[in-house]
Design a protein around this motif. Structure first.
Motif, PDB file in Angstrom:
ATOM      1  N   MET A 169       5.441   4.763   4.001  1.00  0.00           N
ATOM      2  CA  MET A 169       5.563   4.506   2.567  1.00  0.00           C
ATOM      3  C   MET A 169       5.682   5.808   1.777  1.00  0.00           C
ATOM      4  O   MET A 169       6.395   5.864   0.763  1.00  0.00           O
ATOM      5  CB  MET A 169       4.343   3.704   2.079  1.00  0.00           C
ATOM      6  CG  MET A 169       4.237   2.308   2.675  1.00  0.00           C
ATOM      7  SD  MET A 169       5.743   1.310   2.458  1.00  0.00           S
ATOM      8  CE  MET A 169       5.854   1.239   0.673  1.00  0.00           C
ATOM      9  N   GLU A 201      -1.227  -2.811   1.177  1.00  0.00           N
ATOM     10  CA  GLU A 201       0.055  -3.350   0.716  1.00  0.00           C
ATOM     11  C   GLU A 201      -0.064  -3.860  -0.716  1.00  0.00           C
ATOM     12  O   GLU A 201       0.838  -3.662  -1.537  1.00  0.00           O
ATOM     13  CB  GLU A 201       0.508  -4.476   1.644  1.00  0.00           C
ATOM     14  CG  GLU A 201       0.929  -4.019   3.027  1.00  0.00           C
ATOM     15  CD  GLU A 201       1.266  -5.185   3.941  1.00  0.00           C
ATOM     16  OE1 GLU A 201       1.193  -6.339   3.471  1.00  0.00           O
ATOM     17  OE2 GLU A 201       1.584  -4.937   5.111  1.00  0.00           O
ATOM     18  N   ASN A 202      -1.188  -4.521  -1.011  1.00  0.00           N
ATOM     19  CA  ASN A 202      -1.411  -5.040  -2.360  1.00  0.00           C
ATOM     20  C   ASN A 202      -1.471  -3.909  -3.384  1.00  0.00           C
ATOM     21  O   ASN A 202      -0.921  -4.016  -4.482  1.00  0.00           O
ATOM     22  CB  ASN A 202      -2.711  -5.844  -2.380  1.00  0.00           C
ATOM     23  CG  ASN A 202      -2.517  -7.215  -2.975  1.00  0.00           C
ATOM     24  OD1 ASN A 202      -1.593  -7.924  -2.610  1.00  0.00           O
ATOM     25  ND2 ASN A 202      -3.389  -7.599  -3.892  1.00  0.00           N
ATOM     26  N   SER A 231      -3.134   2.011   9.472  1.00  0.00           N
ATOM     27  CA  SER A 231      -2.897   2.289   8.058  1.00  0.00           C
ATOM     28  C   SER A 231      -2.279   3.668   7.858  1.00  0.00           C
ATOM     29  O   SER A 231      -1.433   3.849   6.973  1.00  0.00           O
ATOM     30  CB  SER A 231      -4.209   2.183   7.278  1.00  0.00           C
ATOM     31  OG  SER A 231      -4.738   0.871   7.374  1.00  0.00           O
ATOM     32  N   LYS A 246       2.140  -2.497  -3.820  1.00  0.00           N
ATOM     33  CA  LYS A 246       3.079  -3.430  -4.446  1.00  0.00           C
ATOM     34  C   LYS A 246       2.721  -3.733  -5.891  1.00  0.00           C
ATOM     35  O   LYS A 246       3.599  -3.742  -6.771  1.00  0.00           O
ATOM     36  CB  LYS A 246       3.112  -4.730  -3.637  1.00  0.00           C
ATOM     37  CG  LYS A 246       4.087  -5.761  -4.181  1.00  0.00           C
ATOM     38  CD  LYS A 246       4.112  -6.999  -3.298  1.00  0.00           C
ATOM     39  CE  LYS A 246       5.077  -8.048  -3.851  1.00  0.00           C
ATOM     40  NZ  LYS A 246       5.114  -9.266  -2.998  1.00  0.00           N
ATOM     41  N   PHE A 273       9.478  -5.308   5.718  1.00  0.00           N
ATOM     42  CA  PHE A 273       9.047  -3.920   5.838  1.00  0.00           C
ATOM     43  C   PHE A 273       9.885  -3.181   6.886  1.00  0.00           C
ATOM     44  O   PHE A 273      10.329  -2.050   6.673  1.00  0.00           O
ATOM     45  CB  PHE A 273       7.562  -3.886   6.204  1.00  0.00           C
ATOM     46  CG  PHE A 273       7.063  -2.537   6.616  1.00  0.00           C
ATOM     47  CD1 PHE A 273       6.994  -1.487   5.714  1.00  0.00           C
ATOM     48  CD2 PHE A 273       6.669  -2.301   7.933  1.00  0.00           C
ATOM     49  CE1 PHE A 273       6.537  -0.238   6.105  1.00  0.00           C
ATOM     50  CE2 PHE A 273       6.213  -1.068   8.325  1.00  0.00           C
ATOM     51  CZ  PHE A 273       6.150  -0.026   7.409  1.00  0.00           C
ATOM     52  N   GLN A 323      -4.879  -3.566   6.011  1.00  0.00           N
ATOM     53  CA  GLN A 323      -3.432  -3.485   5.783  1.00  0.00           C
ATOM     54  C   GLN A 323      -3.030  -4.295   4.546  1.00  0.00           C
ATOM     55  O   GLN A 323      -2.226  -3.848   3.723  1.00  0.00           O
ATOM     56  CB  GLN A 323      -2.702  -4.013   7.014  1.00  0.00           C
ATOM     57  CG  GLN A 323      -1.209  -4.133   6.879  1.00  0.00           C
ATOM     58  CD  GLN A 323      -0.491  -2.805   7.081  1.00  0.00           C
ATOM     59  OE1 GLN A 323      -1.142  -1.816   7.396  1.00  0.00           O
ATOM     60  NE2 GLN A 323       0.812  -2.801   6.881  1.00  0.00           N
ATOM     61  N   VAL A 372       6.181 -10.785   5.924  1.00  0.00           N
ATOM     62  CA  VAL A 372       6.053  -9.405   5.473  1.00  0.00           C
ATOM     63  C   VAL A 372       6.712  -8.437   6.445  1.00  0.00           C
ATOM     64  O   VAL A 372       7.447  -7.532   6.049  1.00  0.00           O
ATOM     65  CB  VAL A 372       4.569  -9.038   5.276  1.00  0.00           C
ATOM     66  CG1 VAL A 372       4.425  -7.553   4.963  1.00  0.00           C
ATOM     67  CG2 VAL A 372       3.957  -9.884   4.172  1.00  0.00           C
ATOM     68  N   TYR A 430       1.392   3.369   8.589  1.00  0.00           N
ATOM     69  CA  TYR A 430       2.063   2.614   7.520  1.00  0.00           C
ATOM     70  C   TYR A 430       2.218   3.470   6.270  1.00  0.00           C
ATOM     71  O   TYR A 430       3.297   3.515   5.653  1.00  0.00           O
ATOM     72  CB  TYR A 430       1.256   1.352   7.213  1.00  0.00           C
ATOM     73  CG  TYR A 430       1.755   0.586   6.014  1.00  0.00           C
ATOM     74  CD1 TYR A 430       2.859  -0.251   6.099  1.00  0.00           C
ATOM     75  CD2 TYR A 430       1.117   0.717   4.780  1.00  0.00           C
ATOM     76  CE1 TYR A 430       3.323  -0.946   4.999  1.00  0.00           C
ATOM     77  CE2 TYR A 430       1.574   0.025   3.668  1.00  0.00           C
ATOM     78  CZ  TYR A 430       2.672  -0.804   3.784  1.00  0.00           C
ATOM     79  OH  TYR A 430       3.133  -1.480   2.680  1.00  0.00           O
TER      80      TYR A 430
END
Length: 309
Positions: free
Chosen positions: A183, A216-217, A176, A220, A124, A212, A120, A179
Protein backbone atom coordinates in the motif's frame (compact mmCIF):
# COMPACT_ATOMS: atom_id res chain seq x y z
CA UNK A 1 -78.07 -49.92 -2.24
CA UNK A 2 -79.70 -48.73 0.93
CA UNK A 3 -77.83 -51.38 2.95
CA UNK A 4 -74.55 -50.34 1.32
CA UNK A 5 -75.18 -46.70 2.18
CA UNK A 6 -76.00 -47.63 5.76
CA UNK A 7 -72.87 -49.77 5.99
CA UNK A 8 -70.76 -46.98 4.54
CA UNK A 9 -72.27 -44.47 6.94
CA UNK A 10 -71.60 -46.82 9.86
CA UNK A 11 -68.02 -47.27 8.71
CA UNK A 12 -67.52 -43.52 8.43
CA UNK A 13 -69.02 -42.95 11.87
CA UNK A 14 -66.80 -45.64 13.39
CA UNK A 15 -63.74 -44.14 11.66
CA UNK A 16 -64.61 -40.67 12.92
CA UNK A 17 -65.07 -42.05 16.43
CA UNK A 18 -61.68 -43.80 16.25
CA UNK A 19 -60.08 -40.60 15.00
CA UNK A 20 -61.59 -38.68 17.91
CA UNK A 21 -60.41 -41.32 20.40
CA UNK A 22 -56.91 -41.31 18.88
CA UNK A 23 -56.77 -37.51 18.99
CA UNK A 24 -57.91 -37.53 22.63
CA UNK A 25 -55.22 -40.10 23.41
CA UNK A 26 -52.48 -38.10 21.68
CA UNK A 27 -53.59 -34.94 23.46
CA UNK A 28 -53.59 -36.73 26.82
CA UNK A 29 -50.09 -38.08 26.21
CA UNK A 30 -48.85 -34.62 25.17
CA UNK A 31 -50.42 -32.99 28.25
CA UNK A 32 -48.91 -35.69 30.46
CA UNK A 33 -45.38 -35.16 29.14
CA UNK A 34 -45.73 -31.39 29.39
CA UNK A 35 -46.82 -31.80 33.00
CA UNK A 36 -43.98 -34.25 33.68
CA UNK A 37 -41.40 -31.90 32.15
CA UNK A 38 -42.78 -29.00 34.18
CA UNK A 39 -42.73 -31.09 37.35
CA UNK A 40 -39.12 -32.15 36.74
CA UNK A 41 -37.93 -28.57 36.33
CA UNK A 42 -40.07 -26.62 38.80
CA UNK A 43 -38.34 -25.48 41.97
CA UNK A 44 -39.33 -27.22 45.22
CA UNK A 45 -40.31 -23.91 46.80
CA UNK A 46 -42.80 -23.14 44.02
CA UNK A 47 -44.13 -26.70 44.11
CA UNK A 48 -44.76 -26.47 47.87
CA UNK A 49 -46.67 -23.22 47.38
CA UNK A 50 -48.80 -24.85 44.65
CA UNK A 51 -49.54 -27.84 46.91
CA UNK A 52 -50.54 -25.51 49.78
CA UNK A 53 -52.86 -23.49 47.53
CA UNK A 54 -54.37 -26.71 46.17
CA UNK A 55 -55.13 -27.97 49.69
CA UNK A 56 -56.69 -24.65 50.69
CA UNK A 57 -58.90 -24.46 47.59
CA UNK A 58 -59.92 -28.12 47.72
CA UNK A 59 -60.91 -27.85 51.38
CA UNK A 60 -62.75 -24.53 51.20
CA UNK A 61 -64.37 -24.58 47.76
CA UNK A 62 -64.44 -27.98 46.08
CA UNK A 63 -64.25 -30.39 49.04
CA UNK A 64 -61.86 -32.65 47.13
CA UNK A 65 -59.34 -32.99 49.93
CA UNK A 66 -58.66 -36.70 49.37
CA UNK A 67 -58.14 -36.19 45.63
CA UNK A 68 -55.85 -33.24 46.35
CA UNK A 69 -53.74 -35.34 48.73
CA UNK A 70 -53.63 -38.08 46.11
CA UNK A 71 -52.36 -35.63 43.48
CA UNK A 72 -49.78 -34.24 45.90
CA UNK A 73 -48.46 -37.71 46.78
CA UNK A 74 -48.34 -38.73 43.12
CA UNK A 75 -46.49 -35.58 42.05
CA UNK A 76 -44.12 -35.93 45.02
CA UNK A 77 -43.29 -39.50 44.01
CA UNK A 78 -42.72 -38.48 40.38
CA UNK A 79 -40.57 -35.52 41.43
CA UNK A 80 -38.39 -37.63 43.73
CA UNK A 81 -38.12 -40.83 41.70
CA UNK A 82 -37.99 -39.63 38.11
CA UNK A 83 -37.80 -35.85 38.19
CA UNK A 84 -34.02 -35.66 38.54
CA UNK A 85 -33.41 -37.99 35.60
CA UNK A 86 -35.95 -36.17 33.42
CA UNK A 87 -34.46 -32.79 34.32
CA UNK A 88 -30.99 -34.03 33.41
CA UNK A 89 -32.30 -35.32 30.06
CA UNK A 90 -33.96 -31.97 29.29
CA UNK A 91 -30.83 -30.01 30.24
CA UNK A 92 -28.67 -32.32 28.13
CA UNK A 93 -31.03 -31.90 25.18
CA UNK A 94 -31.02 -28.11 25.59
CA UNK A 95 -27.21 -28.03 25.85
CA UNK A 96 -26.90 -30.20 22.75
CA UNK A 97 -29.33 -27.99 20.83
CA UNK A 98 -27.47 -24.86 21.93
CA UNK A 99 -24.14 -26.39 20.88
CA UNK A 100 -25.59 -27.27 17.47
CA UNK A 101 -26.87 -23.71 17.05
CA UNK A 102 -23.46 -22.26 17.99
CA UNK A 103 -21.76 -24.64 15.58
CA UNK A 104 -24.09 -23.58 12.77
CA UNK A 105 -23.61 -19.94 13.70
CA UNK A 106 -19.82 -20.38 13.67
CA UNK A 107 -19.94 -22.01 10.24
CA UNK A 108 -22.11 -19.16 8.95
CA UNK A 109 -19.60 -16.58 10.20
CA UNK A 110 -16.70 -18.52 8.65
CA UNK A 111 -18.60 -18.66 5.37
CA UNK A 112 -19.20 -14.91 5.54
CA UNK A 113 -15.50 -14.31 6.18
CA UNK A 114 -14.59 -16.54 3.24
CA UNK A 115 -17.03 -14.63 1.05
CA UNK A 116 -15.61 -11.33 2.27
CA UNK A 117 -12.06 -12.44 1.45
CA UNK A 118 -13.22 -13.74 -1.92
CA UNK A 119 -14.48 -10.20 -2.66
CA UNK A 120 -11.49 -8.29 -1.25
CA UNK A 121 -8.51 -10.40 -2.30
CA UNK A 122 -9.00 -10.38 -6.11
CA UNK A 123 -9.54 -6.62 -6.08
CA UNK A 124 -6.35 -6.08 -4.07
CA UNK A 125 -4.36 -8.56 -6.16
CA UNK A 126 -5.47 -7.10 -9.50
CA UNK A 127 -4.56 -3.57 -8.38
CA UNK A 128 -1.17 -4.73 -7.16
CA UNK A 129 -0.42 -6.66 -10.33
CA UNK A 130 -1.49 -3.66 -12.41
CA UNK A 131 0.88 -1.46 -10.38
CA UNK A 132 3.74 -3.90 -10.93
CA UNK A 133 2.99 -3.90 -14.66
CA UNK A 134 3.18 -0.10 -14.76
CA UNK A 135 6.42 0.06 -12.75
CA UNK A 136 8.17 -2.55 -14.87
CA UNK A 137 8.43 0.11 -17.59
CA UNK A 138 9.20 3.13 -15.41
CA UNK A 139 10.86 1.82 -12.22
CA UNK A 140 11.98 -1.84 -12.46
CA UNK A 141 13.66 -1.94 -9.00
CA UNK A 142 10.44 -0.68 -7.36
CA UNK A 143 8.41 -3.21 -9.35
CA UNK A 144 10.74 -5.96 -8.08
CA UNK A 145 10.30 -4.80 -4.47
CA UNK A 146 6.49 -4.76 -4.76
CA UNK A 147 6.61 -8.17 -6.41
CA UNK A 148 8.56 -9.52 -3.44
CA UNK A 149 6.17 -7.84 -0.99
CA UNK A 150 3.25 -9.48 -2.78
CA UNK A 151 4.94 -12.89 -2.47
CA UNK A 152 5.56 -12.27 1.25
CA UNK A 153 1.94 -11.21 1.70
CA UNK A 154 0.54 -14.30 -0.03
CA UNK A 155 2.96 -16.57 1.82
CA UNK A 156 1.73 -15.15 5.14
CA UNK A 157 -1.95 -14.88 4.19
CA UNK A 158 -2.95 -18.07 2.41
CA UNK A 159 -2.03 -20.55 5.20
CA UNK A 160 -3.93 -18.42 7.74
CA UNK A 161 -7.04 -18.18 5.56
CA UNK A 162 -7.09 -21.97 5.21
CA UNK A 163 -6.26 -22.70 8.86
CA UNK A 164 -8.96 -23.35 11.44
CA UNK A 165 -8.90 -21.71 14.85
CA UNK A 166 -6.78 -18.81 16.08
CA UNK A 167 -3.35 -17.73 14.84
CA UNK A 168 -0.66 -15.72 16.59
CA UNK A 169 -0.17 -11.99 16.80
CA UNK A 170 3.29 -12.33 15.25
CA UNK A 171 1.89 -13.92 12.09
CA UNK A 172 -0.78 -11.23 11.81
CA UNK A 173 1.91 -8.55 12.09
CA UNK A 174 4.05 -10.32 9.47
CA UNK A 175 1.13 -10.34 7.05
CA UNK A 176 0.28 -6.72 7.84
CA UNK A 177 3.85 -5.55 7.16
CA UNK A 178 3.77 -7.08 3.68
CA UNK A 179 0.33 -5.61 2.96
CA UNK A 180 1.32 -2.14 4.18
CA UNK A 181 4.54 -2.23 2.12
CA UNK A 182 2.42 -2.77 -0.99
CA UNK A 183 0.00 0.00 0.00
CA UNK A 184 2.93 2.36 0.63
CA UNK A 185 4.19 1.64 -2.88
CA UNK A 186 0.76 2.54 -4.23
CA UNK A 187 0.12 5.61 -2.05
CA UNK A 188 3.80 6.67 -1.82
CA UNK A 189 4.22 9.69 0.47
CA UNK A 190 0.52 9.65 1.36
CA UNK A 191 0.99 6.68 3.72
CA UNK A 192 3.32 6.49 6.71
CA UNK A 193 3.41 3.41 8.95
CA UNK A 194 4.57 2.66 12.48
CA UNK A 195 4.41 -0.77 14.15
CA UNK A 196 5.12 -1.05 17.88
CA UNK A 197 4.56 -4.64 19.02
CA UNK A 198 6.91 -6.06 21.71
CA UNK A 199 8.60 -9.29 20.65
CA UNK A 200 7.35 -11.17 23.72
CA UNK A 201 3.77 -10.69 22.49
CA UNK A 202 4.40 -12.19 19.06
CA UNK A 203 3.48 -15.71 20.24
CA UNK A 204 0.19 -14.59 21.81
CA UNK A 205 -2.99 -16.08 20.40
CA UNK A 206 -4.82 -13.68 18.12
CA UNK A 207 -7.69 -14.34 15.66
CA UNK A 208 -6.65 -14.56 12.02
CA UNK A 209 -7.45 -11.80 9.50
CA UNK A 210 -8.92 -9.40 12.09
CA UNK A 211 -5.91 -7.07 12.17
CA UNK A 212 -5.92 -7.07 8.37
CA UNK A 213 -9.56 -5.93 8.32
CA UNK A 214 -8.85 -3.04 10.73
CA UNK A 215 -5.90 -1.87 8.60
CA UNK A 216 -7.89 -2.08 5.37
CA UNK A 217 -10.69 -0.12 7.05
CA UNK A 218 -8.28 2.58 8.23
CA UNK A 219 -6.84 3.04 4.74
CA UNK A 220 -10.11 2.87 2.83
CA UNK A 221 -12.26 5.03 5.11
CA UNK A 222 -9.66 7.11 6.93
CA UNK A 223 -6.64 7.88 4.73
CA UNK A 224 -7.63 7.42 1.08
CA UNK A 225 -10.41 10.09 1.29
CA UNK A 226 -7.81 12.51 2.75
CA UNK A 227 -5.95 14.40 0.00
CA UNK A 228 -2.59 14.43 1.81
CA UNK A 229 -3.05 10.90 3.15
CA UNK A 230 -1.80 10.20 6.67
CA UNK A 231 -0.32 7.75 9.13
CA UNK A 232 -1.21 4.35 10.57
CA UNK A 233 0.12 3.23 13.95
CA UNK A 234 -0.20 -0.39 15.05
CA UNK A 235 0.37 -1.02 18.75
CA UNK A 236 -0.02 -3.92 21.15
CA UNK A 237 -0.14 -3.91 24.93
CA UNK A 238 -1.15 -6.13 27.81
CA UNK A 239 -3.38 -4.90 30.62
CA UNK A 240 -3.80 -7.57 33.28
CA UNK A 241 -5.09 -10.64 31.48
CA UNK A 242 -6.14 -8.80 28.31
CA UNK A 243 -4.21 -8.28 25.09
CA UNK A 244 -5.12 -5.06 23.27
CA UNK A 245 -4.14 -4.40 19.65
CA UNK A 246 -4.75 -0.88 18.33
CA UNK A 247 -4.89 0.38 14.75
CA UNK A 248 -4.74 4.19 14.87
CA UNK A 249 -5.02 6.50 11.88
CA UNK A 250 -5.08 10.29 11.56
CA UNK A 251 -7.53 10.23 8.68
CA UNK A 252 -10.91 11.88 8.20
CA UNK A 253 -12.43 10.12 11.22
CA UNK A 254 -15.69 8.19 11.40
CA UNK A 255 -19.37 8.82 11.91
CA UNK A 256 -20.31 7.53 15.40
CA UNK A 257 -23.94 7.20 14.30
CA UNK A 258 -23.25 4.99 11.28
CA UNK A 259 -23.47 1.20 11.47
CA UNK A 260 -20.56 -1.18 11.02
CA UNK A 261 -19.64 -2.31 7.54
CA UNK A 262 -19.40 -5.98 6.57
CA UNK A 263 -15.80 -6.32 7.76
CA UNK A 264 -16.28 -4.83 11.24
CA UNK A 265 -19.60 -6.67 11.69
CA UNK A 266 -17.82 -9.94 10.98
CA UNK A 267 -15.06 -9.07 13.45
CA UNK A 268 -17.61 -8.43 16.20
CA UNK A 269 -19.50 -11.62 15.42
CA UNK A 270 -16.36 -13.77 15.34
CA UNK A 271 -15.16 -12.31 18.65
CA UNK A 272 -18.53 -13.01 20.25
CA UNK A 273 -18.62 -16.61 19.04
CA UNK A 274 -14.99 -17.34 19.89
CA UNK A 275 -14.71 -15.50 23.23
CA UNK A 276 -18.25 -14.65 24.36
CA UNK A 277 -18.21 -11.46 26.47
CA UNK A 278 -14.47 -11.77 27.18
CA UNK A 279 -13.44 -9.94 23.99
CA UNK A 280 -14.56 -6.82 22.18
CA UNK A 281 -13.97 -4.46 19.28
CA UNK A 282 -13.91 -0.79 20.28
CA UNK A 283 -14.01 2.08 17.78
CA UNK A 284 -13.04 5.49 19.22
CA UNK A 285 -12.26 9.00 18.03
CA UNK A 286 -8.99 10.26 19.61
CA UNK A 287 -8.79 13.91 20.66
CA UNK A 288 -6.07 14.40 18.05
CA UNK A 289 -8.46 13.29 15.28
CA UNK A 290 -8.74 10.21 13.15
CA UNK A 291 -9.86 6.82 14.41
CA UNK A 292 -8.65 4.24 16.90
CA UNK A 293 -9.88 0.66 16.39
CA UNK A 294 -8.98 -1.71 19.21
CA UNK A 295 -9.41 -5.46 19.56
CA UNK A 296 -9.26 -6.80 23.12
CA UNK A 297 -8.92 -10.55 23.69
CA UNK A 298 -7.73 -12.70 26.62
CA UNK A 299 -3.91 -12.74 26.71
CA UNK A 300 -2.69 -16.26 25.96
CA UNK A 301 1.07 -16.28 25.23
CA UNK A 302 2.88 -19.42 24.07
CA UNK A 303 5.04 -20.33 27.10
CA UNK A 304 7.23 -22.58 24.93
CA UNK A 305 7.97 -19.88 22.35
CA UNK A 306 11.18 -18.74 24.05
CA UNK A 307 12.66 -22.20 24.47
CA UNK A 308 11.89 -23.13 20.87
CA UNK A 309 14.39 -20.61 19.50
Amino acid sequence: MKKNRLAQAGYNNAKSLLDIIREIGETAVSVWWHFFDWLAQVEWRKLLIIWLLLLILSASLFHFTEQAWGFILMSLALKVLAGGKRKAELEARHASSQADEESIERRVVEARMAALQAQVEPHFLFNTLALIGQLIETDPPQAARIHQNLIDYLRATLPQMRAKGAGTLGRQIEMSRAYLAIMQARMRARLAVSIDVPQEMASATFPVMMLQILIENAIKHGLEPKIEGGRIDIRASVDGQMLQVDVIDDGVGFNPFSSDGVGLANVRERLRIQYGNRAQLVIEAPLTGGTRASIRVPYAPDIFAGSAK
